[in-house]
Design a protein around this motif. Structure first.
Motif, PDB file in Angstrom:
ATOM      1  N   ALA A 181      18.852   4.958  70.259  1.00 45.63           N
ATOM      2  CA  ALA A 181      20.242   5.428  70.773  1.00 45.63           C
ATOM      3  C   ALA A 181      20.195   6.719  71.604  1.00 45.63           C
ATOM      4  CB  ALA A 181      20.847   5.605  69.392  1.00 45.63           C
ATOM      5  N   GLU A 182      21.138   6.806  72.265  1.00 45.99           N
ATOM      6  CA  GLU A 182      21.217   7.900  72.957  1.00 45.99           C
ATOM      7  C   GLU A 182      21.950   9.366  72.202  1.00 45.99           C
ATOM      8  OE1 GLU A 182      22.267   7.307  76.959  1.00 45.99           O
ATOM      9  OE2 GLU A 182      20.698   5.973  77.498  1.00 45.99           O
ATOM     10  N   ASN A 183      23.125   8.560  71.537  1.00 52.23           N
ATOM     11  CA  ASN A 183      23.932   9.505  70.723  1.00 52.23           C
ATOM     12  C   ASN A 183      23.027  10.367  69.733  1.00 52.23           C
ATOM     13  OD1 ASN A 183      25.666  10.118  67.987  1.00 52.23           O
ATOM     14  ND2 ASN A 183      27.081   9.517  69.800  1.00 52.23           N
ATOM     15  N   LYS A 184      23.578  11.571  69.800  1.00 48.35           N
ATOM     16  CA  LYS A 184      22.644  12.570  68.789  1.00 48.35           C
ATOM     17  C   LYS A 184      22.560  12.122  67.387  1.00 48.35           C
ATOM     18  CE  LYS A 184      22.322  16.748  71.710  1.00 48.35           C
ATOM     19  NZ  LYS A 184      22.856  17.993  71.969  1.00 48.35           N
ATOM     20  N   ILE A 185      23.681  12.010  66.846  1.00 44.00           N
ATOM     21  CA  ILE A 185      23.779  11.689  65.476  1.00 44.00           C
ATOM     22  C   ILE A 185      23.251  10.407  65.165  1.00 44.00           C
ATOM     23  CG2 ILE A 185      25.694  10.926  63.734  1.00 44.00           C
ATOM     24  CD1 ILE A 185      27.676  12.827  65.023  1.00 44.00           C
ATOM     25  N   LEU A 186      23.446   9.112  65.810  1.00 42.44           N
ATOM     26  CA  LEU A 186      22.721   8.058  65.788  1.00 42.44           C
ATOM     27  C   LEU A 186      21.235   8.007  65.611  1.00 42.44           C
ATOM     28  CD1 LEU A 186      24.955   5.298  67.601  1.00 42.44           C
ATOM     29  CD2 LEU A 186      24.669   5.672  65.224  1.00 42.44           C
TER      30      LEU A 186
END
Length: 333
Positions: A181-186
């Motif tokens: 994932a590129e999303n920080k939270i994910l």
């Protein structure tokens, strides 16, 4: 300000209301049987119960020490047990189990352990606790359904629900190995999953964590059983086992501080369904939780002294401030 006050007041009122309702239900019976209860008390069993309870905390410390070591940080068993004591003491006064985060701050302050790693350590501990509780509950049901089969239905469904949730979680955990994932939270979530797999990656690790978890909860059950013996009440061990399991599964939902009220109610309901008199069930539930909470408080106070003044200040600030703000300040240490 109102949000902070209500977050403490509402759960406390719920806890007091539950305990008050339980007491009113058995008040007349309690008064009528108080003399006979006091005459039949066996204090020696209370001392034994306290001893088993204390040993259980050190076994928790041993398990947590192992988890933290698998995540790359070396700590001693006194340190790990003190961490748990402080966080559980905080949970008795701080709503929504936010006291668990105290452990993260202690590990960061004392050992420089990254927050992601310490958060994973909490998740690992909690997952093993809940899954082992559910498995033990499943093992106890065949013995108890034969007593009053029509009254144990919701226990069965609660335990099955926890087991299914655990199985789904394990499947997601395994599948996450191939996720990106590129999303920080994910990305952080996937990092926690990876660390969880790291802790439980070998047969020996699975065996040690599962085995110690079983022993920890059996010691919790034995503590309650010794309370029954102190009150000279003859209760099947398997009934005590189921009561502790249901009580702790319900306590895991952070409705009241430290599960006060909800835990006692769950224990009393299970005991009553098993044929125990209402006032006796109430006494066992209240004394059991009181003993465990007092051991927690004493251990917590000693642990705060062990860590020093900064840990007391941390508890005060955690109660008053936002955990995110404290975490940001700790990152600057």
């Amino acid at each position: 300000m109102w949000k902070k006050v209500s977050a403490v007041v509402i759960p406390t009122v719920i806890a007091a209301a539950l305990l008050g309702y339980m007491l009113m239900r058995v008040w007349n019976e309690l008064q009528g049987n108080l003399d006979s209860i006091l005459e039949s008390l066996v204090p020696t069993w209370l001392i034994a119960a306290i001893g088993i309870c204390v040993l259980g905390w050190f076994l928790r410390g041993f398990r947590y020490k192992y988890i933290v070591k698998k995540l790359g940080t070396e700590i001693g068993i006194i340190f790990s047990t003190a961490c748990i004591y402080v966080s559980q003491t905080a949970n008795l006064i701080i709503p929504a189990r936010l006291g668990d985060f105290v452990r993260m701050f202690i590990l960061k302050h004392e050992k420089g352990m990254p927050y992601t790693n310490s958060f994973t350590s909490l998740i690992v501990e909690r997952v093993y606790d809940i899954l082992v509780l559910a498995v033990l509950g499943l093992c106890s049901l065949p013995f108890l359904i034969s007593l009053v089969p029509e009254d144990y239905g919701w226990f069965v469904w609660l335990i099955i629900f926890v087991l299914i949730a655990g199985i789904v979680g394990i499947i997601i955990l395994l599948l996450a190995k191939w996720m990106h994932a590129e999303n920080k939270i994910l990305n952080k979530i996937l990092e926690v999953f990876a660390q969880f797999r790291q802790v439980s990656s070998t047969i020996s690790a699975l065996g040690l964590l599962s085995g110690t978890s079983v022993i920890i909860w059996m010691m919790d059950v034995i503590t309650c059983y010794l309370i029954c013996m102190m009150l000279a009440v003859d209760i099947p061990f398997m009934l005590v086992l189921l009561a502790i399991i249901i009580g702790n599964l319900i306590k895991a939902v952070p409705i009241t501080p430290g599960g006060i009220g909800t835990y006692e109610a769950a224990l009393a309901i299970v005991f009553e369904i098993g044929g125990v008199a209402s006032f006796t069930a109430f006494l066992i539930a209240v004394i059991d939780h009181l003993v465990k909470n007092l051991v927690t408080l004493v251990g917590g106070m000693l642990s705060l002294y062990y860590f020093g003044d900064w840990s007391v200040s941390l508890l005060k600030r955690l109660f008053k401030e936002d955990t995110k703000k404290i975490r940001e300040e700790n990152n600057n240490l």
